[in-house]
Design a protein around this motif. Sequence first.
Motif, PDB file in Angstrom:
ATOM      1  N   TRP A  22      41.413  40.468  48.184  1.00  0.00           N
ATOM      2  CA  TRP A  22      41.276  38.743  47.722  1.00  0.00           C
ATOM      3  C   TRP A  22      41.515  38.063  48.704  1.00  0.00           C
ATOM      4  O   TRP A  22      40.551  37.216  49.551  1.00  0.00           O
ATOM      5  CB  TRP A  22      41.084  38.355  47.055  1.00  0.00           C
ATOM      6  CG  TRP A  22      40.413  36.715  45.629  1.00  0.00           C
ATOM      7  CD1 TRP A  22      39.187  36.410  46.520  1.00  0.00           C
ATOM      8  CD2 TRP A  22      41.188  35.781  45.468  1.00  0.00           C
ATOM      9  NE1 TRP A  22      38.416  35.534  45.846  1.00  0.00           N
ATOM     10  CE2 TRP A  22      39.541  35.177  45.152  1.00  0.00           C
ATOM     11  CE3 TRP A  22      42.133  35.488  44.845  1.00  0.00           C
ATOM     12  CZ2 TRP A  22      39.928  33.871  44.813  1.00  0.00           C
ATOM     13  CZ3 TRP A  22      42.452  34.361  44.668  1.00  0.00           C
ATOM     14  CH2 TRP A  22      41.324  33.784  44.339  1.00  0.00           C
ATOM     15  N   LYS A  26      38.237  37.042  51.680  1.00  0.00           N
ATOM     16  CA  LYS A  26      37.264  35.559  52.067  1.00  0.00           C
ATOM     17  C   LYS A  26      37.945  34.877  53.273  1.00  0.00           C
ATOM     18  O   LYS A  26      37.298  33.321  53.804  1.00  0.00           O
ATOM     19  CB  LYS A  26      38.946  33.911  50.666  1.00  0.00           C
ATOM     20  CG  LYS A  26      38.948  34.386  48.910  1.00  0.00           C
ATOM     21  CD  LYS A  26      39.655  33.458  49.061  1.00  0.00           C
ATOM     22  CE  LYS A  26      40.997  34.155  48.908  1.00  0.00           C
ATOM     23  NZ  LYS A  26      42.023  32.301  47.720  1.00  0.00           N
ATOM     24  N   ALA A  78      35.319  32.486  39.516  1.00  0.00           N
ATOM     25  CA  ALA A  78      34.202  33.347  40.123  1.00  0.00           C
ATOM     26  C   ALA A  78      34.529  34.758  39.958  1.00  0.00           C
ATOM     27  O   ALA A  78      32.821  35.301  40.035  1.00  0.00           O
ATOM     28  CB  ALA A  78      35.353  33.242  41.698  1.00  0.00           C
ATOM     29  N   ALA A  79      35.472  35.445  38.775  1.00  0.00           N
ATOM     30  CA  ALA A  79      34.831  36.542  38.693  1.00  0.00           C
ATOM     31  C   ALA A  79      34.700  36.637  37.305  1.00  0.00           C
ATOM     32  O   ALA A  79      34.921  37.735  36.340  1.00  0.00           O
ATOM     33  CB  ALA A  79      36.212  38.074  38.671  1.00  0.00           C
ATOM     34  N   ASP A 158      35.462  44.692  40.484  1.00  0.00           N
ATOM     35  CA  ASP A 158      33.889  44.586  40.463  1.00  0.00           C
ATOM     36  C   ASP A 158      33.215  43.352  41.277  1.00  0.00           C
ATOM     37  O   ASP A 158      32.711  42.808  42.036  1.00  0.00           O
ATOM     38  CB  ASP A 158      33.451  44.357  39.147  1.00  0.00           C
ATOM     39  CG  ASP A 158      31.722  44.076  39.059  1.00  0.00           C
ATOM     40  OD1 ASP A 158      30.629  45.268  39.035  1.00  0.00           O
ATOM     41  OD2 ASP A 158      31.399  42.766  38.330  1.00  0.00           O
ATOM     42  N   TYR A 159      33.926  42.188  41.493  1.00  0.00           N
ATOM     43  CA  TYR A 159      33.961  40.628  41.650  1.00  0.00           C
ATOM     44  C   TYR A 159      33.562  41.066  43.280  1.00  0.00           C
ATOM     45  O   TYR A 159      33.347  40.763  43.995  1.00  0.00           O
ATOM     46  CB  TYR A 159      34.015  39.370  41.300  1.00  0.00           C
ATOM     47  CG  TYR A 159      34.572  38.089  42.784  1.00  0.00           C
ATOM     48  CD1 TYR A 159      33.406  37.553  42.501  1.00  0.00           C
ATOM     49  CD2 TYR A 159      35.979  38.646  43.290  1.00  0.00           C
ATOM     50  CE1 TYR A 159      33.681  36.498  43.594  1.00  0.00           C
ATOM     51  CE2 TYR A 159      35.871  36.748  43.995  1.00  0.00           C
ATOM     52  CZ  TYR A 159      34.902  35.992  43.851  1.00  0.00           C
ATOM     53  OH  TYR A 159      34.617  35.320  45.114  1.00  0.00           O
ATOM     54  N   ARG A 162      31.173  43.113  44.959  1.00  0.00           N
ATOM     55  CA  ARG A 162      30.098  42.940  44.701  1.00  0.00           C
ATOM     56  C   ARG A 162      29.710  41.466  45.331  1.00  0.00           C
ATOM     57  O   ARG A 162      28.603  41.492  46.154  1.00  0.00           O
ATOM     58  CB  ARG A 162      29.686  41.985  43.155  1.00  0.00           C
ATOM     59  CG  ARG A 162      27.978  41.487  42.880  1.00  0.00           C
ATOM     60  CD  ARG A 162      27.871  41.623  41.585  1.00  0.00           C
ATOM     61  NE  ARG A 162      28.852  40.222  41.062  1.00  0.00           N
ATOM     62  CZ  ARG A 162      29.437  39.991  40.519  1.00  0.00           C
ATOM     63  NH1 ARG A 162      30.375  41.508  39.723  1.00  0.00           N
ATOM     64  NH2 ARG A 162      30.674  39.297  39.820  1.00  0.00           N
ATOM     65  N   GLU A 163      30.388  40.411  45.245  1.00  0.00           N
ATOM     66  CA  GLU A 163      30.467  39.285  46.168  1.00  0.00           C
ATOM     67  C   GLU A 163      31.023  39.178  47.730  1.00  0.00           C
ATOM     68  O   GLU A 163      30.572  38.150  48.668  1.00  0.00           O
ATOM     69  CB  GLU A 163      31.135  38.050  45.112  1.00  0.00           C
ATOM     70  CG  GLU A 163      30.327  37.474  44.098  1.00  0.00           C
ATOM     71  CD  GLU A 163      29.427  37.733  44.216  1.00  0.00           C
ATOM     72  OE1 GLU A 163      28.204  37.377  45.421  1.00  0.00           O
ATOM     73  OE2 GLU A 163      28.298  38.235  43.440  1.00  0.00           O
ATOM     74  N   HIS A 164      32.325  40.372  47.864  1.00  0.00           N
ATOM     75  CA  HIS A 164      33.140  39.929  48.856  1.00  0.00           C
ATOM     76  C   HIS A 164      32.891  41.727  49.712  1.00  0.00           C
ATOM     77  O   HIS A 164      33.092  41.899  51.102  1.00  0.00           O
ATOM     78  CB  HIS A 164      34.332  39.796  48.685  1.00  0.00           C
ATOM     79  CG  HIS A 164      34.569  38.535  48.434  1.00  0.00           C
ATOM     80  ND1 HIS A 164      34.655  37.293  49.231  1.00  0.00           N
ATOM     81  CD2 HIS A 164      34.696  37.989  47.343  1.00  0.00           C
ATOM     82  CE1 HIS A 164      34.774  36.596  48.733  1.00  0.00           C
ATOM     83  NE2 HIS A 164      35.119  36.760  47.432  1.00  0.00           N
TER      84      HIS A 164
END
Length: 386
Positions: A22, A26, A78-79, A158-159, A162-164
């Motif tokens: 993470w 970021k 966020a997650a 998953d977060y 999916r997002e990063h």
Amino acid sequence: MSQHDCDLLIVGAGILGLAHAWAGAKRGLKVKVFERSHTPLGASIRNFGQALVGGQAPGAMLNLARQARGLWADLGQAAGISLHQQGSLLFARTEAEEALLQAFVDGRGEELGYRTELLRGDALNALYDGRFSHHRAALHGLDDQQLYSREALPQIVDYLAREHGVEFHFSTLVRDVESGSALTSAGRFTARHIVVCSGHDYQTLLADQMARLQPQVCRLQMLRARPSQPLALQHALLTGLSCTHYGAFSDLPEAEAIRAQVRREQPELESLGIHLLISPTPYGDLIIGDSHDYGSDASPFNAESTDRIMLDLAEHTLGMKVEVVERWQGVYGSRGPGPFSVTRAADGVTAVLMHTGLGMSVGLGLGERTIAALLGEGIWPNALAA
């Protein structure tokens, strides 16, 4: 360049591995995470999900836990992770335990800004309609949080994917790492930076460097139980036994009176390393533990007598019977040179290990600081410094 190239390659998808992933993602890094099992199954998934600030030792661990608390709030939102943010309750059962809590609040707690309050009398009796009024006092850790690890870790995976755009390689063993590349069961991958977060596996990767740390493995007996009466528990629960275990309290002079009482009245608590923790799950049952058995390997055999001691403690604390619905072992790395270690094993290869069971409490902060140091944004984390 190879199609496998990435900026940051992480070994291990426990909370430390995910924290580093993470922190890198970021910052816009291309991140790949490798995990030998089909889903996270190590220490992070087997624990209580308690992210404690109030119990951390002054210095590096307290600072990391305070940083991690804010990061948990961000990541949780966020997650989509459900966080209990009502804090923890540490119950004093004896005069010695109450004296220690009072000494902590008046001394170290005030001096170092631990956000706690000591509950007695009406304030104690008001908790859960008097459920815990048979205790002498309760230390309310206002900054402590709790989550359900079994669901939270997959949600983080998953977060990040999916997002990063973090790329996960599950069921993939990393066999060797060296500057710039990792050999895995799916082939060789290259990376600018490699971070090994391999938990209590001290033999597969960087065995020589890890052996110099002289770490051990700690095995815990854990239980999931259903309370006999409805209990919408919103706090993580501890007892004064934890005051001899957690660094915020364990070196205070008053802790010796608790140890002496345990040795006189229930010496098996010390020999088995038992101190009661209880965490609620989203489904109305409770995670109960734990014991501590140290060695070079984790025995697969649980002792029913140890479980019985923990259940008796839990039933006394809760004031009700519980029914066991599941038993398992937690295993984590322990007793290294400090509560954690950050070892730069080779150019571009860093091993980050917890040597306590506090990864959920400090891991997000440790990941943030390590990645910042890798990229020249900060200093390397040091367990012996603040």
